[in-house]
Design a protein around this motif. Structure first.
Motif, PDB file in Angstrom:
ATOM      1  N   ALA A   1       0.823  -1.210   0.000  1.00  0.00           N
ATOM      2  CA  ALA A   1       0.000   0.000   0.000  1.00  0.00           C
ATOM      3  C   ALA A   1       0.854   1.257   0.000  1.00  0.00           C
ATOM      4  CB  ALA A   1      -0.927   0.012   1.208  1.00  0.00           C
ATOM      5  N   VAL A   2       0.290   2.310  -0.591  1.00  0.00           N
ATOM      6  CA  VAL A   2       0.894   3.641  -0.574  1.00  0.00           C
ATOM      7  C   VAL A   2      -0.165   4.646  -0.144  1.00  0.00           C
ATOM      8  CG1 VAL A   2       1.784   5.533  -1.987  1.00  0.00           C
ATOM      9  CG2 VAL A   2       2.671   3.226  -2.307  1.00  0.00           C
ATOM     10  N   SER A   3       0.198   5.477   0.813  1.00  0.00           N
ATOM     11  CA  SER A   3      -0.573   6.669   1.142  1.00  0.00           C
ATOM     12  C   SER A   3       0.324   7.849   0.807  1.00  0.00           C
ATOM     13  CB  SER A   3      -0.956   6.676   2.628  1.00  0.00           C
ATOM     14  OG  SER A   3      -1.701   7.832   2.951  1.00  0.00           O
ATOM     15  N   ALA A   4      -0.080   8.674  -0.161  1.00  0.00           N
ATOM     16  CA  ALA A   4       0.788   9.743  -0.642  1.00  0.00           C
ATOM     17  C   ALA A   4       0.040  11.065  -0.680  1.00  0.00           C
ATOM     18  CB  ALA A   4       1.334   9.418  -2.027  1.00  0.00           C
ATOM     19  N   THR A   5       0.683  12.099  -0.159  1.00  0.00           N
ATOM     20  CA  THR A   5       0.158  13.451  -0.237  1.00  0.00           C
ATOM     21  C   THR A   5       1.208  14.312  -0.918  1.00  0.00           C
ATOM     22  OG1 THR A   5      -0.901  13.044   1.908  1.00  0.00           O
ATOM     23  CG2 THR A   5      -1.010  15.272   1.041  1.00  0.00           C
ATOM     24  N   MET A   6       0.807  15.012  -1.984  1.00  0.00           N
ATOM     25  CA  MET A   6       1.734  15.768  -2.824  1.00  0.00           C
ATOM     26  C   MET A   6       1.221  17.197  -2.965  1.00  0.00           C
ATOM     27  SD  MET A   6       3.776  13.159  -3.569  1.00  0.00           S
ATOM     28  CE  MET A   6       4.793  13.715  -4.938  1.00  0.00           C
ATOM     29  N   THR A   7       2.137  18.147  -3.200  1.00  0.00           N
ATOM     30  CA  THR A   7       1.700  19.545  -3.147  1.00  0.00           C
ATOM     31  C   THR A   7       2.585  20.479  -3.960  1.00  0.00           C
ATOM     32  OG1 THR A   7       1.029  21.285  -1.594  1.00  0.00           O
ATOM     33  CG2 THR A   7       3.063  20.114  -1.100  1.00  0.00           C
ATOM     34  N   VAL A   8       2.012  21.628  -4.320  1.00  0.00           N
ATOM     35  CA  VAL A   8       2.785  22.798  -4.739  1.00  0.00           C
ATOM     36  C   VAL A   8       2.513  23.944  -3.769  1.00  0.00           C
ATOM     37  CG1 VAL A   8       3.055  22.279  -7.199  1.00  0.00           C
ATOM     38  CG2 VAL A   8       0.967  23.450  -6.394  1.00  0.00           C
ATOM     39  N   GLU A   9       1.847  23.656  -2.655  1.00  0.00           N
ATOM     40  CA  GLU A   9       1.440  24.571  -1.591  1.00  0.00           C
ATOM     41  C   GLU A   9       0.141  25.276  -1.960  1.00  0.00           C
ATOM     42  OE1 GLU A   9       1.154  26.870   1.921  1.00  0.00           O
ATOM     43  OE2 GLU A   9       1.525  24.839   1.321  1.00  0.00           O
ATOM     44  N   SER A  10       0.147  26.563  -2.258  1.00  0.00           N
ATOM     45  CA  SER A  10      -1.091  27.278  -2.577  1.00  0.00           C
ATOM     46  C   SER A  10      -1.568  26.896  -3.988  1.00  0.00           C
ATOM     47  CB  SER A  10      -0.864  28.780  -2.500  1.00  0.00           C
ATOM     48  OG  SER A  10      -0.467  29.169  -1.210  1.00  0.00           O
ATOM     49  N   PRO A  11      -2.811  27.229  -4.345  1.00  0.00           N
ATOM     50  CA  PRO A  11      -3.268  26.926  -5.698  1.00  0.00           C
ATOM     51  C   PRO A  11      -2.322  27.476  -6.763  1.00  0.00           C
ATOM     52  CG  PRO A  11      -5.130  27.574  -4.349  1.00  0.00           C
ATOM     53  CD  PRO A  11      -3.900  27.798  -3.510  1.00  0.00           C
ATOM     54  N   PHE A  12      -1.872  26.599  -7.662  1.00  0.00           N
ATOM     55  CA  PHE A  12      -0.945  26.914  -8.739  1.00  0.00           C
ATOM     56  C   PHE A  12       0.428  27.352  -8.231  1.00  0.00           C
ATOM     57  CE2 PHE A  12      -5.243  27.541 -10.336  1.00  0.00           C
ATOM     58  CZ  PHE A  12      -5.242  26.798 -11.506  1.00  0.00           C
ATOM     59  N   GLY A  13       0.760  26.962  -6.991  1.00  0.00           N
ATOM     60  CA  GLY A  13       2.079  27.247  -6.461  1.00  0.00           C
ATOM     61  C   GLY A  13       2.416  28.723  -6.503  1.00  0.00           C
ATOM     62  N   SER A  14       3.642  29.035  -6.931  1.00  0.00           N
ATOM     63  CA  SER A  14       4.081  30.434  -7.009  1.00  0.00           C
ATOM     64  C   SER A  14       3.671  31.090  -8.315  1.00  0.00           C
ATOM     65  CB  SER A  14       5.605  30.504  -6.871  1.00  0.00           C
ATOM     66  OG  SER A  14       6.226  29.829  -7.953  1.00  0.00           O
ATOM     67  N   ALA A  15       2.977  30.346  -9.187  1.00  0.00           N
ATOM     68  CA  ALA A  15       2.516  30.821 -10.501  1.00  0.00           C
ATOM     69  C   ALA A  15       3.682  31.067 -11.460  1.00  0.00           C
ATOM     70  CB  ALA A  15       1.649  32.082 -10.359  1.00  0.00           C
ATOM     71  N   ARG A  16       4.845  30.532 -11.148  1.00  0.00           N
ATOM     72  CA  ARG A  16       6.026  30.691 -12.003  1.00  0.00           C
ATOM     73  C   ARG A  16       6.235  29.421 -12.822  1.00  0.00           C
ATOM     74  NH1 ARG A  16       9.786  35.061  -9.853  1.00  0.00           N
ATOM     75  NH2 ARG A  16       8.318  36.350  -8.669  1.00  0.00           N
ATOM     76  N   TRP A  17       6.354  29.576 -14.116  1.00  0.00           N
ATOM     77  CA  TRP A  17       6.304  28.485 -15.096  1.00  0.00           C
ATOM     78  C   TRP A  17       7.702  28.118 -15.559  1.00  0.00           C
ATOM     79  CZ3 TRP A  17       2.192  25.707 -16.995  1.00  0.00           C
ATOM     80  CH2 TRP A  17       2.359  25.012 -18.192  1.00  0.00           C
ATOM     81  N   ALA A  18       7.970  26.805 -15.621  1.00  0.00           N
ATOM     82  CA  ALA A  18       9.260  26.334 -16.120  1.00  0.00           C
ATOM     83  C   ALA A  18       9.069  24.981 -16.791  1.00  0.00           C
ATOM     84  CB  ALA A  18      10.269  26.211 -14.985  1.00  0.00           C
ATOM     85  N   ALA A  19       9.415  24.887 -18.069  1.00  0.00           N
ATOM     86  CA  ALA A  19       9.459  23.602 -18.781  1.00  0.00           C
ATOM     87  C   ALA A  19       8.151  22.817 -18.704  1.00  0.00           C
ATOM     88  CB  ALA A  19      10.625  22.753 -18.260  1.00  0.00           C
ATOM     89  N   GLY A  20       7.018  23.533 -18.724  1.00  0.00           N
ATOM     90  CA  GLY A  20       5.726  22.853 -18.780  1.00  0.00           C
ATOM     91  C   GLY A  20       5.053  22.623 -17.446  1.00  0.00           C
ATOM     92  N   PHE A  21       5.584  23.176 -16.372  1.00  0.00           N
ATOM     93  CA  PHE A  21       4.982  22.976 -15.053  1.00  0.00           C
ATOM     94  C   PHE A  21       5.193  24.224 -14.202  1.00  0.00           C
ATOM     95  CE2 PHE A  21       9.291  21.314 -15.051  1.00  0.00           C
ATOM     96  CZ  PHE A  21       9.862  21.874 -13.913  1.00  0.00           C
ATOM     97  N   LEU A  22       4.517  24.264 -13.053  1.00  0.00           N
ATOM     98  CA  LEU A  22       4.591  25.412 -12.147  1.00  0.00           C
ATOM     99  C   LEU A  22       5.518  25.117 -10.968  1.00  0.00           C
ATOM    100  CD1 LEU A  22       0.805  26.280 -12.089  1.00  0.00           C
ATOM    101  CD2 LEU A  22       2.602  27.747 -13.036  1.00  0.00           C
ATOM    102  N   MET A  23       6.220  26.137 -10.546  1.00  0.00           N
ATOM    103  CA  MET A  23       7.047  26.023  -9.357  1.00  0.00           C
ATOM    104  C   MET A  23       6.189  26.239  -8.111  1.00  0.00           C
ATOM    105  SD  MET A  23      10.087  25.262 -10.327  1.00  0.00           S
ATOM    106  CE  MET A  23      11.133  25.662  -8.909  1.00  0.00           C
ATOM    107  N   ASN A  24       6.570  25.574  -7.043  1.00  0.00           N
ATOM    108  CA  ASN A  24       5.847  25.650  -5.766  1.00  0.00           C
ATOM    109  C   ASN A  24       6.073  26.985  -5.068  1.00  0.00           C
ATOM    110  OD1 ASN A  24       8.077  25.401  -3.453  1.00  0.00           O
ATOM    111  ND2 ASN A  24       8.719  24.129  -5.187  1.00  0.00           N
ATOM    112  N   ASN A  25       5.299  27.217  -4.006  1.00  0.00           N
ATOM    113  CA  ASN A  25       5.570  28.343  -3.096  1.00  0.00           C
ATOM    114  C   ASN A  25       5.727  27.814  -1.664  1.00  0.00           C
ATOM    115  OD1 ASN A  25       2.551  27.972  -3.167  1.00  0.00           O
ATOM    116  ND2 ASN A  25       2.612  29.508  -1.551  1.00  0.00           N
TER     117      ASN A  25
END
Length: 589
Positions: free
Chosen positions: A418-442
């Motif tokens: 079994a796996v229990s996993a919680t993943m995040t970028v923190e706030s909605p859409f992270g820091s809103a900074r875009w790199a290589a097709g994804f958003l950076m976290n905050n």
């Protein structure tokens, strides 16, 4: 009072889909959850006959997990495939520009392991980087700054987990996400629902890359739109073919550093910071509760709160407790546990966190003997005073705010792992900074941002290379024979421990089915107030009851939980997804 603050209102936008159904595999079971299965000898791996199950926050991601499980993959293989898809279809919640935690149960040896892929502070981070002339930056300004981004841990976490547990080839795990990114996926109501407000309060519609992707021709994406992300597909192809080095070195790392270092409020993250990142394997924290063994993630996670709340709850229950008594005990248990968590928890590689003392039955009993009066502010305890150890460290106060931009999934494979996993970028859409097709976290805003030189340091202070404290609480519960009983967890910022504990207490003690426990109104008791979700029955009655008992009740018209739970019974598994989001459950043999 009603919650109306802007920072809380954006966190509630994701409560949208009512289409999720409780699933069972392979047979239906009664509505009320049974007692934990009691068997005379532990199962060996070949004896697992309950099939597989995945409860994930988006149908495309659930399908990706099921595909890997059908191929005979380990639960970890399914988790990686599911999350790679979530980073595409649910970028407001998590992605490869963020981090997360995995708690893994190994059916073969009965062991539980915690894999820590939490983001880290750049080497140039300072304790006062969110201060301006002695004043704390506003949360929204900090959230959208380059200073808010930590070094992403997701890809390193994938690799660490796959090296330890994976059965399928590494490259195969990215096939579903690459296909969807190349051919297109359907934009959901959850993602689309955020975008108009994000344009008003964030830089998502201004930042290069993010602007063109989420607001083509100046208009927010609409639900039902077929959306491609060729940049994300190319990033995943390189990771699939070259391994994590493609992400942590070279062009992708340079793109991340450039995004973080861009104005306004540029951050200090460098390519060297990115290339130095390592995921960490830590022992899971486990503690007995009744006949069960609750196992979760250690600091910097808040998983130990699941053990604390459950045992405080039992200590606070009056004899012959009514359901109202049980709700009040649940509230008081949260208040005490949150006060200790807020004071003591930080990065265990930077500060000493007295986890074993905080879950010690003697401390729990002492803590419960003096619950905080309903209208008062709960204060932290001192386990050293109770257990006769050295006095607790003196830390400064910490009231870190965590927004609800996170996802959770629970998976059991066909061999009972079994796996229990919680993943995040923190706030909605992270820091809103875009790199290589994804958003950076905050994620750096998860540190205690306020700092005064000469005052006691908070345990969760910004330190170079440190991992910020997290409320994420991926949890696996074993029965009295140390066999798998429950896999649970949720997104939701600071409310995660409360959301998750509700499923544990609800299923085990309140006689609720898995779906009923998820659907039950969320009650969050951190600090001086108690927040009650009133748009779900019997939420208003609970709010009124607690208010009459003297609690400072804040009424919420909706919570941002995203609980995904799997319960193991003698007849099979029961899985359910939170109707407040868009999750689904898949199962098979």
């Amino acid at each position: 009072m009603r919650l109306t603050a802007a920072v809380l209102s954006f966190a509630m936008l994701a409560a949208c889909s009512e289409s999720n159904q409780q699933a069972t595999a392979p047979e239906q079971t009664p509505s009320a959850a049974p007692a934990p299965p009691a068997q005379s000898t532990p199962q060996s791996q070949p004896d697992w006959d309950k099939g597989y199950m995945a409860a994930v926050a988006n149908p495309d991601a659930t399908d990706a997990a099921a595909t890997m499980l059908e191929r005979g993959g380990h639960a970890v293989d399914a988790a990686i495939a599911a999350h790679a898809v979530l980073g595409l279809v649910e970028p407001e919640s998590s992605g490869i520009g963020g981090g997360g935690f995995m708690v893994v149960f190994d059916e073969d040896n009965g062991g539980v392991t915690f894999l820590d892929g939490r983001e880290t502070a750049p080497s140039g981070a300072t304790a006062d980087m969110f201060m301006r002339d002695g004043e704390l930056m506003g949360y929204l300004d900090a959230w959208q700054s380059g200073k808010a981004a930590g070094v992403p841990g997701t890809i390193a976490l994938y690799k660490q987990a796959h090296d330890k547990y994976g059965k399928l080839p590494w490259a195969d795990l990215f096939e579903p996400a690459i296909r969807l990114a190349s051919e297109g996926f359907t934009v959901t109501a959850k993602m689309a629902g955020y975008l108009p407000q994000m344009a008003e309060i964030t830089r998502l519609d201004d930042n290069p890359g993010a602007r063109e992707y989420f607001y083509p021709n100046g208009q927010p994406l609409q639900a039902g739109t077929l959306k491609q992300n060729p940049e994300y597909a190319e990033t995943l192809r390189r990771v699939a073919e070259e391994g994590p080095s493609a992400f942590y070195q070279g062009e992708i790392a340079e793109a991340m550093a450039a995004a973080v270092q861009a104005a306004p409020e540029a951050g200090s993250m460098t390519v060297a910071d990115i290339s130095a990142y390592e995921a960490v394997e830590r022992p899971a924290v486990c503690g007995e509760w009744r006949s069960l063994n609750i196992c979760s993630a250690t600091p910097p996670s808040s998983g130990a709160m699941q053990i604390m709340v459950a045992n405080l709850y039992d200590q606070l229950l009056p004899e012959g407790a009514t359901q109202d008594d049980k709700v009040r005990a649940f509230v008081d248990a949260q208040r005490l546990a949150y006060a200790d968590r807020d004071y003591y928890f930080g990065d265990p590689d930077q500060v000493e966190v007295p986890v074993s003392q905080l879950i010690d039955p003697r401390y729990i009993e002492s803590r419960a003997a003096s619950p905080t009066a309903p209208g008062d502010m709960p204060m932290h305890g001192d386990p050293g005073m109770v257990l006769g150890n050295s006095a607790a460290a003196v830390w400064g106060p910490d009231s870190t705010f965590e927004a609800a931009g996170t996802t959770h999934f629970s998976i059991v494979d066909s061999e009972g792992n079994a796996v229990s996993a919680t993943m995040t970028v923190e706030s909605p859409f992270g820091s809103a900074r875009w790199a290589a097709g994804f958003l950076m976290n905050n994620e750096m805003t998860d540190f205690s941002r306020e700092y005064t030189a000469g005052s006691p340091e908070p345990a969760n202070m910004v330190r170079p290379g440190a991992r910020p404290r997290s409320s994420m609480s991926p949890t696996i519960i074993l029965d009295e024979n140390q066999e798998l009983y429950m896999v649970t967890g949720s997104p939701g910022g600071n409310s995660i421990p409360a959301y998750t504990a509700k499923t544990v207490v609800g299923i085990v003690d309140w006689g609720l089915s898995v779906q009923e426990a998820i659907d039950f109104p969320n009650i969050i008791a951190r600090g001086e107030s108690v927040r009650v979700e009133i748009n779900r029955e019997p939420g208003q009655n609970l709010a009124d009851m607690l208010s009459e008992a003297g609690y400072n009740v804040s009424e919420s018209d909706g919570e941002n939980s995203g609980l995904h739970v799997i319960l193991v019974t003698d007849e099979g598994m029961i899985g359910a997804a939170d109707p407040r989001r868009e999750g689904t459950v898949a199962s098979g043999m």
